[in-house]
Design a protein around this motif. Sequence first.
Motif, PDB file in Angstrom:
ATOM      1  N   CYS A 120      16.753   3.947  -7.972  1.00  0.00           N
ATOM      2  CA  CYS A 120      15.516   4.115  -7.692  1.00  0.00           C
ATOM      3  C   CYS A 120      14.888   3.873  -9.168  1.00  0.00           C
ATOM      4  N   GLY A 121      13.949   3.212  -9.391  1.00  0.00           N
ATOM      5  CA  GLY A 121      13.195   3.098 -10.708  1.00  0.00           C
ATOM      6  C   GLY A 121      13.357   1.832 -11.179  1.00  0.00           C
ATOM      7  N   ASN A 122      12.854   1.833 -12.772  1.00  0.00           N
ATOM      8  CA  ASN A 122      12.882   0.810 -13.405  1.00  0.00           C
ATOM      9  C   ASN A 122      13.848   0.619 -14.601  1.00  0.00           C
ATOM     10  N   MET A 123      14.614  -0.512 -14.395  1.00  0.00           N
ATOM     11  CA  MET A 123      15.973  -0.737 -15.297  1.00  0.00           C
ATOM     12  C   MET A 123      15.346  -1.642 -16.399  1.00  0.00           C
ATOM     13  N   GLU A 124      15.191  -0.910 -17.744  1.00  0.00           N
ATOM     14  CA  GLU A 124      14.790  -1.866 -18.786  1.00  0.00           C
ATOM     15  C   GLU A 124      16.150  -2.356 -19.424  1.00  0.00           C
ATOM     16  N   ARG A 125      15.871  -3.565 -20.109  1.00  0.00           N
ATOM     17  CA  ARG A 125      16.740  -4.146 -20.940  1.00  0.00           C
ATOM     18  C   ARG A 125      17.281  -3.400 -21.946  1.00  0.00           C
ATOM     19  N   ALA A 126      18.615  -3.322 -21.928  1.00  0.00           N
ATOM     20  CA  ALA A 126      19.332  -2.592 -23.034  1.00  0.00           C
ATOM     21  C   ALA A 126      20.814  -2.987 -22.809  1.00  0.00           C
ATOM     22  N   PRO A 183      24.010  -0.437 -16.805  1.00  0.00           N
ATOM     23  CA  PRO A 183      24.481  -1.143 -16.066  1.00  0.00           C
ATOM     24  C   PRO A 183      24.176  -1.986 -14.879  1.00  0.00           C
ATOM     25  N   LEU A 184      23.010  -2.009 -14.508  1.00  0.00           N
ATOM     26  CA  LEU A 184      22.277  -3.049 -13.864  1.00  0.00           C
ATOM     27  C   LEU A 184      21.327  -4.255 -14.706  1.00  0.00           C
ATOM     28  N   ALA A 185      20.916  -5.176 -14.006  1.00  0.00           N
ATOM     29  CA  ALA A 185      20.157  -6.043 -14.283  1.00  0.00           C
ATOM     30  C   ALA A 185      18.832  -5.595 -14.417  1.00  0.00           C
ATOM     31  N   THR A 186      18.022  -6.254 -15.557  1.00  0.00           N
ATOM     32  CA  THR A 186      16.424  -5.603 -15.827  1.00  0.00           C
ATOM     33  C   THR A 186      15.729  -5.845 -14.401  1.00  0.00           C
ATOM     34  N   GLY A 187      14.935  -4.968 -14.179  1.00  0.00           N
ATOM     35  CA  GLY A 187      14.062  -5.073 -12.724  1.00  0.00           C
ATOM     36  C   GLY A 187      13.573  -3.841 -12.369  1.00  0.00           C
ATOM     37  N   ARG A 188      13.039  -3.670 -11.070  1.00  0.00           N
ATOM     38  CA  ARG A 188      12.622  -2.682 -10.347  1.00  0.00           C
ATOM     39  C   ARG A 188      13.597  -2.212  -9.295  1.00  0.00           C
ATOM     40  N   SER A 199      12.901  -6.123  -7.441  1.00  0.00           N
ATOM     41  CA  SER A 199      11.940  -6.881  -7.893  1.00  0.00           C
ATOM     42  C   SER A 199      11.838  -7.111  -9.409  1.00  0.00           C
ATOM     43  N   GLY A 200      11.499  -8.068  -9.596  1.00  0.00           N
ATOM     44  CA  GLY A 200      11.204  -8.483 -11.153  1.00  0.00           C
ATOM     45  C   GLY A 200       9.918  -8.004 -11.528  1.00  0.00           C
ATOM     46  N   ARG A 201       9.651  -8.429 -12.968  1.00  0.00           N
ATOM     47  CA  ARG A 201       8.213  -7.950 -13.383  1.00  0.00           C
ATOM     48  C   ARG A 201       6.959  -8.459 -12.516  1.00  0.00           C
TER      49      ARG A 201
END
Length: 161
Positions: free
Chosen positions: A43-49, A53-58, A141-143
Amino acid sequence: MMTVTRFGGFMVAAAFALASFLVPPPARAQVRFNHEYVVKVVCGNMERAVDRPLATGRYFTIVNIHNPVTARAYFQRKIVQAGPRTPSTISRWEQFALEYDEALGITCPQITKQATADWVEGFLVIQSSKPLDVVAVYATSGRDEFVTTFHTERVPGRPIE
């Protein structure tokens, strides 16, 4: 005077009905939790870094719980976060009850609130007094806010000894 009596009687009946609905489950010592379900949650937003461990997205998880047994089922839940470099963070147990054929959804806002975190990647652990139907729903979902993935998974229970 008669109107006040009827209204007063209605208020007493309404208060009694509300109080019976809000009765908390018995204390843990009185309930035997002999079924366990462990649900993967993200759960939550994964920002690019670089170290993410996961792709950027919600990421969204909702867990649906249904009581198929013709008796009240008591259950408790906790959130166990899986840290990549640190030991798990474990929330406190929260207790609930479901009557026959009732269902409850546990959403990401509830999961992140119980875990006291904006990002949760780990497990929702459910222990119950009766067998339950537990189904997890995952979406991302993406942005642009459009759903890009959607998956459901029935979560098997196991006995607690």
